[in-house]
Design a protein around this motif. Structure first.
Motif: not given
Length: 141
Positions: A1-26
């Motif tokens: 799934m793309n970031i928008g779909q992951a965002s929708e399913r998780s309740g985490v915004s796409a911006k925060m998903i990118r941030y969590y990747e950048s800080v190593g949480l994801l």
């Protein structure tokens, strides 16, 4: 799934998903041929876990520790409990501080006439130097 779909399913915004990747949480997501991030159910589960811990007020460092414990099936539950109890203690300190802030603001608001006159005890108080605070509170400032 793309970031928008992951965002929708998780309740985490796409911006925060990118941030969590950048800080190593994801972990950084795999990329499709078109360059878009590609997420699976495991990444969504991690995002849901992160969202829940953040909703409970855990810091990013605490979330990282909890994620490590969550992914370690041989973890001792006492480590998780220790983190939770420390967080509870931190929350109780912050709540006590907030009650003091509220008490002070209520006192100041009660002293203000709230009319057309320019004198204002709230602004007068805010313009004064800070009073000494207990050492425990100074350490957090």
């Amino acid at each position: 799934m793309n970031i928008g779909q992951a965002s929708e399913r998780s309740g985490v915004s796409a911006k925060m998903i990118r941030y969590y990747e950048s800080v190593g949480l994801l972990p950084s997501a795999a990329r499709r041929a078109n360059g878009y991030r590609d997420y699976g159910d495991q990444e969504v589960a991690v995002l849901q876990f992160v969202r829940r811990t953040r909703d409970l007020g855990f810091s990013l460092e605490e979330v990282s520790s909890l994620l490590a414990l969550w992914s370690n099936t041989k973890r001792p539950s006492r480590e998780v409990k220790k983190l939770a109890e420390k967080h509870i203690a931190d929350l109780e300190v912050r709540m006590a501080e907030m009650r003091e802030v509220s008490k002070t603001l209520k006192k100041l608001a009660g002293a203000c006439h709230g009319d057309d006159r320019p004198d204002c005890p709230i602004l007068d108080d805010l313009s004064q130097p800070r009073t000494k605070r207990p050492a425990a509170k100074r350490a957090k400032a």
